[in-house]
Design a protein around this motif. Structure first.
Motif, PDB file in Angstrom:
ATOM      1  N   SER A   1     -29.633  33.665  19.963  1.00  0.00           N
ATOM      2  CA  SER A   1     -30.321  32.387  19.811  1.00  0.00           C
ATOM      3  C   SER A   1     -29.344  31.258  20.133  1.00  0.00           C
ATOM      4  CB  SER A   1     -30.820  32.240  18.359  1.00  0.00           C
ATOM      5  OG  SER A   1     -31.048  30.884  18.053  1.00  0.00           O
TER       6      SER A   1
ATOM      7  N   ASP B   1     -28.796  29.076  16.865  1.00  0.00           N
ATOM      8  CA  ASP B   1     -28.013  29.762  15.825  1.00  0.00           C
ATOM      9  C   ASP B   1     -26.552  29.904  16.239  1.00  0.00           C
ATOM     10  OD1 ASP B   1     -30.337  29.990  14.411  1.00  0.00           O
ATOM     11  OD2 ASP B   1     -30.609  32.144  14.740  1.00  0.00           O
TER      12      ASP B   1
ATOM     13  N   GLN C   1     -35.900  30.747  25.889  1.00  0.00           N
ATOM     14  CA  GLN C   1     -35.983  30.063  24.588  1.00  0.00           C
ATOM     15  C   GLN C   1     -36.466  28.621  24.747  1.00  0.00           C
ATOM     16  OE1 GLN C   1     -32.390  30.628  22.238  1.00  0.00           O
ATOM     17  NE2 GLN C   1     -32.368  32.830  22.652  1.00  0.00           N
TER      18      GLN C   1
ATOM     19  N   ARG D   1     -36.402  39.659  20.471  1.00  0.00           N
ATOM     20  CA  ARG D   1     -36.483  39.338  19.042  1.00  0.00           C
ATOM     21  C   ARG D   1     -36.087  37.890  18.769  1.00  0.00           C
ATOM     22  NH1 ARG D   1     -33.944  44.374  15.756  1.00  0.00           N
ATOM     23  NH2 ARG D   1     -34.422  42.960  14.044  1.00  0.00           N
ATOM     24  N   ARG D   2     -35.133  37.396  19.547  1.00  0.00           N
ATOM     25  CA  ARG D   2     -34.754  35.981  19.384  1.00  0.00           C
ATOM     26  C   ARG D   2     -35.918  35.057  19.757  1.00  0.00           C
ATOM     27  NH1 ARG D   2     -31.380  39.051  18.164  1.00  0.00           N
ATOM     28  NH2 ARG D   2     -32.717  38.930  16.326  1.00  0.00           N
TER      29      ARG D   2
ATOM     30  N   GLU E   1     -38.149  34.569  16.802  1.00  0.00           N
ATOM     31  CA  GLU E   1     -37.526  33.669  15.822  1.00  0.00           C
ATOM     32  C   GLU E   1     -37.551  32.221  16.298  1.00  0.00           C
ATOM     33  OE1 GLU E   1     -34.286  37.164  14.585  1.00  0.00           O
ATOM     34  OE2 GLU E   1     -33.608  35.307  15.537  1.00  0.00           O
TER      35      GLU E   1
ATOM     36  N   LYS F   1     -39.275  28.928  14.449  1.00  0.00           N
ATOM     37  CA  LYS F   1     -38.460  27.756  14.085  1.00  0.00           C
ATOM     38  C   LYS F   1     -38.939  26.491  14.792  1.00  0.00           C
ATOM     39  CE  LYS F   1     -34.091  29.991  12.814  1.00  0.00           C
ATOM     40  NZ  LYS F   1     -32.665  30.152  13.145  1.00  0.00           N
TER      41      LYS F   1
END
Length: 314
Positions: free
Chosen positions: A173, A176, A207, A232-233, A236, A240
Motif C-alpha cells: 500500500s 501505509d 491504487q 489484497r492491498r 484495503e 480506506k
C-alpha cells in the motif's frame, strides 16, 4: 420481471502489468523452445487461472529447486528468488531462466549496492511473501532487517543508526508504506532511501484508480488471488478511500451476492496478476442479474513493456 439497475465503474488501469505479462510470456516461450515439461519454481504469478493454463501447456510448478530434474529447464517466478537459488541451479549445470520482474530486480540491485557501501539494510515488506524472501536473500542470512508496520520501527535493532538504508516490497500500500517511511526517518534521520520509489508503477496506478472510484460506489469487487499482495492491498485501499464494502474474488463464482443486496453501484478492478478474461467473467455475472450501465474510470495510461531474456529471443 425487469432486472434492477446497476452502474458498473471499471477502473483503469487494472489487471496485468508489464512484469506479469513478461513472466507468463517467458514460460510460454520456454515451452516453445525446449518443449514440455518446463519447471517453474513457485507460481509464476499469483493467479490460479493463469497457473492452471500454463500447467495445461506443460509447465510443472514446484516450490523448491530440489524438486526439478537436472536435465529440464527451470524458470524462476516474477517475484524473484534468493541469490542461492540461481547459484544452486548453475552448480547443477541446469538451464534456467529468471522471470523476476525488472522492477523487483532493481530493488535487489539497490540492496546489494547499499550493503557494499557499508549500510545495514531494512526492508519494508510482508514476512514470508516470495518477493520479500527473494530480496532479503540477496544478502547473507540476517543481514536484512524486516519491518512490516509502523510499530515495528520502534523495536528494530540496528548496529549503527547513522549507517542504514531501506528498500520496499514493490506491491505494498502506497499510503501505509509512506507512514512507515516517515517513522523510519523520524527515528533514523540519516537513513538512505531509494533514488526512485520501490513500489512499482502498476501497484501505484491501480491504487490511485481505486481511490478515485471509491467515493462513487456502494461496493467494490477486486478480481485477484488471496495470496496476491497487490490484490489484497486494493481491497484495503478501497475501504480506506470511502467504499463501504470491498470483496476479493478469484472468479465470478466467488461473488457473495447476499452482501451486495440493495447495492446500485459497483466498482470493478483487478490485481496485477489477474487476466482480463476473469474481469469479463465478473462483469457478465453482474449483467446476468442487473440492467447494467458501464462507466470507465481511467486515471492513467500504461505503456510500459519489458523484454524477455536474451536466451528466449535467440
Amino acid at each position: 420481471m425487469p432486472k434492477p439497475p446497476m452502474t458498473l465503474y471499471l477502473a483503469a488501469p487494472r489487471g496485468f502489468c508489464a512484469g506479469v505479462d513478461r513472466a507468463i510470456k517467458i514460460v510460454e516461450m520456454a515451452l516453445q523452445k525446449w518443449g514440455a515439461p518446463v519447471y517453474v519454481r513457485h507460481e509464476i504469478v499469483h493467479n490460479k487461472f493463469v497457473v492452471d493454463g500454463l500447467k495445461a501447456k506443460g509447465a510443472v510448478f514446484v516450490e523448491e529447486l530440489d524438486e526439478c530434474p537436472d536435465d529440464r529447464p527451470v524458470i524462476f517466478s516474477a517475484h524473484g528468488v534468493p541469490k542461492s537459488v540461481p547459484a544452486a541451479a548453475a552448480a547443477r549445470e541446469m538451464i534456467y531462466v529468471d522471470a523476476t520482474c525488472p522492477l523487483v530486480s532493481k530493488v535487489h540491485i539497490e540492496a546489494q549496492r547499499h550493503a557494499e557501501n557499508g549500510l545495514q539494510m531494512i526492508m519494508i515488506g510482508h514476512k514470508g511473501h516470495p518477493e520479500t524472501v527473494g530480496t532479503m536473500g540477496q544478502l547473507p542470512p540476517g543481514a536484512v532487517l524486516l519491518v512490516e508496520t509502523v510499530a515495528d520501527v520502534a523495536t528494530v535493532n540496528v548496529r549503527d543508526p547513522d549507517r542504514i538504508a531501506f528498500v520496499t516490497q514493490t506491491t505494498l500500500s502506497v499510503d501505509d508504506t509512506a507512514d512507515i517511511v516517515v517513522a523510519l526517518t523520524e527515528r533514523f534521520p540519516n537513513i538512505v532511501g531509494p533514488h526512485k520509489e520501490d513500489i512499482c508503477y502498476a501497484t501505484t496506478n491501480r491504487q490511485d484508480a481505486v481511490k478515485a472510484m471509491a467515493p462513487l460506489i456502494d461496493a467494490m469487487l477486486v478480481v485477484g488471488a488471496p495470496n496476491s499482495s497487490n490484490s489484497r492491498r486494493l481491497v484495503e485501499v478501497g475501504l480506506k478511500a470511502g467504499c463501504p464494502y470491498s470483496q476479493l474474488v478469484q472468479r465470478a463464482d466467488d461473488i457473495d451476492w447476499r452482501a451486495l443486496k440493495g447495492v446500485t453501484s459497483i466498482g470493478i478492478t483487478a490485481g496485477a496478476s489477474a487476466p482480463e478474461v476473469l474481469i469479463d467473467e465478473v462483469i457478465a455475472a453482474v449483467q446476468a442479474r442487473h440492467d447494467v450501465t458501464i462507466q470507465k474510470l481511467e486515471t492513467a495510461v500504461e505503456t510500459v513493456e519489458f523484454k524477455v531474456p536474451r536466451v528466449l529471443r535467440a
